[in-house]
Scaffold this motif. Structure first.
Motif, short mmCIF file in Angstrom:
data_model
loop_
_atom_site.label_atom_id
_atom_site.label_comp_id
_atom_site.label_asym_id
_atom_site.label_seq_id
_atom_site.Cartn_x
_atom_site.Cartn_y
_atom_site.Cartn_z
N MET A 57 -50.60 6.53 4.31
CA MET A 57 -49.52 5.76 3.74
C MET A 57 -50.09 4.76 2.72
SD MET A 57 -46.25 5.40 4.32
CE MET A 57 -44.93 4.30 4.11
N LYS A 58 -49.54 4.79 1.52
CA LYS A 58 -50.02 3.91 0.46
C LYS A 58 -49.44 2.51 0.64
CE LYS A 58 -50.59 7.44 -3.00
NZ LYS A 58 -50.12 7.99 -4.24
N THR A 59 -50.27 1.53 0.30
CA THR A 59 -49.79 0.16 0.31
C THR A 59 -48.99 -0.10 -0.96
OG1 THR A 59 -51.71 -0.72 -0.84
CG2 THR A 59 -51.86 -0.58 1.58
N LYS A 60 -48.31 -1.21 -1.00
CA LYS A 60 -47.53 -1.59 -2.19
C LYS A 60 -48.45 -1.70 -3.41
CE LYS A 60 -44.79 -5.32 -4.11
NZ LYS A 60 -44.45 -6.74 -3.97
N ARG A 61 -49.62 -2.30 -3.25
CA ARG A 61 -50.56 -2.47 -4.36
C ARG A 61 -51.08 -1.12 -4.85
NH1 ARG A 61 -53.20 -6.94 -5.60
NH2 ARG A 61 -51.10 -7.70 -5.49
N GLU A 62 -51.37 -0.21 -3.94
CA GLU A 62 -51.83 1.13 -4.33
C GLU A 62 -50.74 1.85 -5.12
OE1 GLU A 62 -55.00 2.20 -0.79
OE2 GLU A 62 -52.87 2.62 -0.47
N LYS A 63 -49.51 1.71 -4.70
CA LYS A 63 -48.39 2.34 -5.42
C LYS A 63 -48.23 1.72 -6.81
CE LYS A 63 -44.61 4.81 -5.82
NZ LYS A 63 -44.79 5.91 -6.72
N GLN A 64 -48.34 0.41 -6.92
CA GLN A 64 -48.24 -0.26 -8.21
C GLN A 64 -49.37 0.20 -9.14
OE1 GLN A 64 -48.48 -4.30 -6.73
NE2 GLN A 64 -46.36 -4.71 -7.37
N THR A 65 -50.56 0.30 -8.58
CA THR A 65 -51.72 0.73 -9.37
C THR A 65 -51.52 2.16 -9.85
OG1 THR A 65 -53.16 -0.72 -8.08
CG2 THR A 65 -54.23 1.01 -9.35
N GLU A 66 -51.09 3.03 -8.97
CA GLU A 66 -50.85 4.42 -9.34
C GLU A 66 -49.78 4.53 -10.42
OE1 GLU A 66 -49.42 8.62 -7.29
OE2 GLU A 66 -49.83 6.89 -6.03
N ASP A 67 -48.69 3.79 -10.26
CA ASP A 67 -47.61 3.81 -11.27
C ASP A 67 -48.11 3.33 -12.62
OD1 ASP A 67 -45.88 4.75 -9.33
OD2 ASP A 67 -44.90 2.80 -8.99
N ASP B 193 -50.29 -9.76 -8.79
CA ASP B 193 -49.73 -8.56 -9.42
C ASP B 193 -49.72 -8.66 -10.94
OD1 ASP B 193 -49.30 -7.55 -6.91
OD2 ASP B 193 -47.15 -7.94 -6.89
N ALA B 194 -49.56 -9.85 -11.47
CA ALA B 194 -49.46 -10.05 -12.92
C ALA B 194 -50.77 -9.66 -13.63
CB ALA B 194 -49.12 -11.49 -13.23
N TYR B 195 -51.89 -9.68 -12.90
CA TYR B 195 -53.18 -9.38 -13.52
C TYR B 195 -53.60 -7.92 -13.35
CZ TYR B 195 -53.55 -14.43 -13.75
OH TYR B 195 -53.32 -15.75 -14.01
N ARG C 11 -56.89 -3.37 -3.89
CA ARG C 11 -56.50 -4.42 -2.94
C ARG C 11 -57.18 -5.75 -3.24
NH1 ARG C 11 -58.03 -0.48 0.92
NH2 ARG C 11 -56.40 1.07 0.97
N SER C 12 -58.24 -5.71 -4.07
CA SER C 12 -58.96 -6.95 -4.38
C SER C 12 -58.24 -7.80 -5.42
CB SER C 12 -60.37 -6.62 -4.87
OG SER C 12 -60.33 -5.96 -6.12
N VAL C 13 -57.25 -7.24 -6.11
CA VAL C 13 -56.50 -8.00 -7.12
C VAL C 13 -55.55 -8.94 -6.38
CG1 VAL C 13 -54.91 -7.88 -9.07
CG2 VAL C 13 -56.67 -6.13 -8.79
#
Length: 169
Positions: free
Chosen positions: A1-11, A55-57, A50-52
């Motif tokens: 299951m992808k985390t929210k950050r992983e999904k944002q990165t992928e998108d 989200d804005a960066y 996950r180290s970011v």
């Protein structure tokens, strides 16, 4: 299951893929190498997203990964400059032929001019004029102070000016 950050990165990777490719290509001038750099950058981004903290960066963080991966590739593969192959055949029409030759010549001149810059200056020029980034965004991407970015930009432009004037003659 992808985390929210992983999904944002992928998108972000998928939606901005062509920009990352152009950025990598501007460093290596080779289609396959640029594709490899983007793929390696995507791997690193998904691994470390996950180290970011903010989200804005995320977007500027991805640019930094692509730049660093391209510079790492260049350091590992110090090689002689080679003339890039023309991937599309030149057309038979004289006007088209002349236009394509002029575009190739112009591109080679630009690549040659950028080779006179160090990696930091080259990054600022590419991000500012080829990727149309604002100076504030470039400062975030490179991890430098805004005034440092401005100074590098103007120093690089001063270095390029004599070369550009010489090519116009």
């Amino acid at each position: 299951m992808k985390t929210k950050r992983e999904k944002q990165t992928e998108d972000l990777l998928l939606s901005q893929y062509s920009r990352y490719y152009r950025l990598a290509y501007s460093y290596v001038h080779n289609e396959q190498d640029a594709l490899d750099i983007v793929q390696e950058s995507a791997y690193k981004a998904m691994r470390d997203c996950r180290s970011v903290q903010n989200d804005a960066y995320l977007g500027t963080w991805l640019y930094r990964i692509v730049i660093n991966t391209a510079l790492e590739f260049l350091r590992k593969n110090k090689r002689e400059d080679t003339v890039e192959e023309v991937t599309e055949p030149l057309t038979a029409a004289v006007g088209d032929y002349t236009n394509e030759l002029a575009q190739l010549h112009s591109k080679w001149e630009l690549e040659e001019m950028l080779e006179h810059l160090n990696d930091r200056e080259k990054s600022v020029i590419i991000l500012r004029f080829f990727e149309d980034c604002k100076l504030e965004d470039i400062a975030q991407i490179t991890g430098e102070n805004l005034n440092t970015v401005k100074a590098r930009l103007y120093r690089a432009l001063r270095k390029l000016r004599p070369e550009a004037e010489q090519n116009r003659i």
